[in-house]
Design a protein around this motif. Structure first.
Motif, mmCIF file in Angstrom:
data_model
loop_
_atom_site.group_PDB
_atom_site.id
_atom_site.type_symbol
_atom_site.label_atom_id
_atom_site.label_comp_id
_atom_site.label_asym_id
_atom_site.label_seq_id
_atom_site.Cartn_x
_atom_site.Cartn_y
_atom_site.Cartn_z
ATOM 1 N N LYS A 3 0.828 -1.212 0.000
ATOM 2 C CA LYS A 3 0.000 0.000 0.000
ATOM 3 C C LYS A 3 0.860 1.258 0.000
ATOM 4 O O LYS A 3 0.505 2.259 -0.630
ATOM 5 N N PHE A 4 1.998 1.236 0.690
ATOM 6 C CA PHE A 4 2.808 2.441 0.745
ATOM 7 C C PHE A 4 3.393 2.784 -0.628
ATOM 8 O O PHE A 4 3.610 3.959 -0.931
ATOM 9 N N ILE A 5 3.610 1.762 -1.476
ATOM 10 C CA ILE A 5 4.082 2.010 -2.842
ATOM 11 C C ILE A 5 2.999 2.721 -3.643
ATOM 12 O O ILE A 5 3.271 3.668 -4.399
ATOM 13 N N LYS A 6 1.744 2.275 -3.493
ATOM 14 C CA LYS A 6 0.631 2.920 -4.197
ATOM 15 C C LYS A 6 0.479 4.372 -3.753
ATOM 16 O O LYS A 6 0.233 5.261 -4.572
ATOM 17 N N ILE A 7 0.627 4.614 -2.455
ATOM 18 C CA ILE A 7 0.512 5.982 -1.938
ATOM 19 C C ILE A 7 1.667 6.830 -2.453
ATOM 20 O O ILE A 7 1.478 7.979 -2.877
ATOM 21 N N TYR A 8 2.871 6.255 -2.450
ATOM 22 C CA TYR A 8 4.036 6.961 -2.992
ATOM 23 C C TYR A 8 3.789 7.374 -4.435
ATOM 24 O O TYR A 8 4.012 8.530 -4.815
ATOM 25 N N LYS A 9 3.311 6.442 -5.268
ATOM 26 C CA LYS A 9 3.088 6.736 -6.680
ATOM 27 C C LYS A 9 2.011 7.798 -6.867
ATOM 28 O O LYS A 9 2.111 8.670 -7.738
ATOM 29 N N ASP A 10 0.957 7.732 -6.052
ATOM 30 C CA ASP A 10 -0.125 8.710 -6.165
ATOM 31 C C ASP A 10 0.371 10.112 -5.818
ATOM 32 O O ASP A 10 0.098 11.080 -6.544
ATOM 33 N N ILE A 11 1.127 10.240 -4.731
ATOM 34 C CA ILE A 11 1.634 11.554 -4.335
ATOM 35 C C ILE A 11 2.664 12.050 -5.343
ATOM 36 O O ILE A 11 2.676 13.231 -5.708
ATOM 37 N N ASN B 180 9.139 8.441 3.152
ATOM 38 C CA ASN B 180 10.571 8.133 3.062
ATOM 39 C C ASN B 180 10.973 7.839 1.617
ATOM 40 O O ASN B 180 12.036 8.266 1.153
ATOM 41 N N LEU B 181 10.122 7.127 0.897
ATOM 42 C CA LEU B 181 10.412 6.816 -0.507
ATOM 43 C C LEU B 181 10.356 8.079 -1.364
ATOM 44 O O LEU B 181 11.186 8.270 -2.262
ATOM 45 N N LEU B 182 9.421 8.957 -1.083
ATOM 46 C CA LEU B 182 9.344 10.245 -1.789
ATOM 47 C C LEU B 182 10.603 11.067 -1.536
ATOM 48 O O LEU B 182 11.132 11.712 -2.438
ATOM 49 N N SER B 183 11.091 11.021 -0.309
ATOM 50 C CA SER B 183 12.309 11.750 0.036
ATOM 51 C C SER B 183 13.521 11.172 -0.668
ATOM 52 O O SER B 183 14.340 11.900 -1.238
ATOM 53 N N GLN B 184 13.632 9.842 -0.687
ATOM 54 C CA GLN B 184 14.771 9.177 -1.315
ATOM 55 C C GLN B 184 14.840 9.465 -2.814
ATOM 56 O O GLN B 184 15.926 9.520 -3.386
ATOM 57 N N GLY C 286 13.712 12.236 -4.339
ATOM 58 C CA GLY C 286 13.832 13.642 -4.683
ATOM 59 C C GLY C 286 12.533 14.398 -4.871
ATOM 60 O O GLY C 286 12.530 15.490 -5.440
ATOM 61 N N PHE C 287 11.423 13.854 -4.375
ATOM 62 C CA PHE C 287 10.150 14.557 -4.515
ATOM 63 C C PHE C 287 9.885 15.511 -3.347
ATOM 64 O O PHE C 287 9.198 16.519 -3.522
ATOM 65 N N ILE C 288 10.391 15.180 -2.172
ATOM 66 C CA ILE C 288 10.155 16.023 -1.001
ATOM 67 C C ILE C 288 11.434 16.116 -0.170
ATOM 68 O O ILE C 288 12.357 15.298 -0.318
ATOM 69 N N GLN C 289 11.471 17.128 0.681
ATOM 70 C CA GLN C 289 12.515 17.262 1.683
ATOM 71 C C GLN C 289 11.836 17.372 3.045
ATOM 72 O O GLN C 289 11.004 18.258 3.254
ATOM 73 N N LYS C 290 12.170 16.465 3.943
ATOM 74 C CA LYS C 290 11.599 16.536 5.288
ATOM 75 C C LYS C 290 12.355 17.574 6.106
ATOM 76 O O LYS C 290 13.581 17.507 6.217
ATOM 77 N N VAL C 291 11.631 18.521 6.668
ATOM 78 C CA VAL C 291 12.227 19.586 7.466
ATOM 79 C C VAL C 291 11.621 19.532 8.860
ATOM 80 O O VAL C 291 10.390 19.648 9.012
ATOM 81 N N GLN C 292 12.480 19.358 9.858
ATOM 82 C CA GLN C 292 11.989 19.232 11.224
ATOM 83 C C GLN C 292 11.222 20.480 11.631
ATOM 84 O O GLN C 292 11.686 21.604 11.459
ATOM 85 N N GLY C 293 10.031 20.275 12.142
ATOM 86 C CA GLY C 293 9.201 21.390 12.578
ATOM 87 C C GLY C 293 8.357 22.003 11.476
ATOM 88 O O GLY C 293 7.482 22.824 11.743
ATOM 89 N N LYS C 294 8.622 21.620 10.211
ATOM 90 C CA LYS C 294 7.871 22.188 9.088
ATOM 91 C C LYS C 294 7.125 21.131 8.276
ATOM 92 O O LYS C 294 6.260 21.467 7.475
ATOM 93 N N GLY C 295 7.480 19.883 8.431
ATOM 94 C CA GLY C 295 6.833 18.835 7.656
ATOM 95 C C GLY C 295 7.591 18.496 6.390
ATOM 96 O O GLY C 295 8.813 18.635 6.313
#
Length: 238
Positions: A4-12, A49-53, A55-64
């Motif tokens: 399921k997390f792969i499907k969510i990753y692909k959708d986002i 985590n997969l989105l971050s790996q 290059g789709f997102i950057q996790k920023v502490q306190g900002k999401g």
């Protein structure tokens, strides 16, 4: 069955590439995503985590999770995808013209690139890619007939990779790439709308199956103003 997390990753990821989640904005919170996808926090975190790996997102502490400009990845250097797969992101304004499909004995240069013995035949396929009414890519493919016995114009117009994987049951695994900038050849000038450009970008691909067999050599010749060749690298602690 796909996790399921792969499907969510692909959708986002699709939503980011389509501009629904815009660059430098925040994704919905983990709690909001849990509610939207009706799943657990652990599943959402795996997708993020997969989105971050990739290059789709950057996790920023306190900002999401901050959305990155993933639309630059139209022609990723490190990826191995077909034009058909890339073209899905371009809408309906693209077309492939098969200019040559020939089973032939290659010259010394192509034989050397594919490490073929003398007398081994190859498929030579020349395809022109038209985007938004302009012919901007000339793909010159050479495929060993030792792996691909039959090839049709319909397959070449649609997707050779899809045919290899879905119809022939082989697995395309990895490629070595080389990128150069050169002067256009007479063939480039005949097939492409160069619009006055005096250089083209050539991406050479040496493509291998999962048993490490080299089966394809490709020169993908691009008009330089239409594409950005971008890679994404994330530093890991050594």
């Amino acid at each position: 069955m796909q996790n399921k997390f792969i499907k969510i990753y692909k959708d986002i990821a699709d939503r980011i590439q389509q501009g629904e989640y815009k660059s430098q904005t925040k994704l919905p919170s983990e709690h909001e995503l849990m509610s939207y996808y009706d799943t657990s926090r652990e599943t959402i975190r795996k997708a993020l985590n997969l989105l971050s790996q990739n290059g789709f997102i950057q996790k920023v502490q306190g900002k999401g999770s901050i959305v990155l400009d993933a639309r630059k990845f139209d022609f990723p250097i490190s990826g191995l995808v077909s034009f058909k797969e890339l073209a899905k992101k371009m809408g309906d304004n693209h077309h492939t013209y098969v200019e040559r499909l020939e089973r032939t004995e290659p010259g010394p240069y192509i034989r050397d690139q594919l490490r073929l013995e003398s007398g081994t035949l190859v498929w030579e396929v020349d395809r022109v890619r038209e985007i938004d009414g302009e012919k901007v890519i000339l793909d010159k493919d050479y495929l060993s007939t030792a792996f691909i016995e039959d090839l049709t114009e319909d397959v070449c117009r649609n997707s050779i990779y899809e045919y290899i994987e879905s119809s022939l049951g082989m697995t395309i695994s990895f490629a070595k790439k080389e990128i150069t900038v050169v002067e256009p050849t007479a063939e480039d000038r005949d097939f492409l709308d160069l619009a006055g450009y005096t250089n083209i970008v050539v991406v050479k691909n040496y493509v291998y199956l999962d048993d490490a067999s080299l089966f394809q050599y490709t020169e993908s010749r691009h008009r330089p103003d239409k594409f950005r060749f971008v890679d994404f690298a994330r530093r890991t602690n050594g």
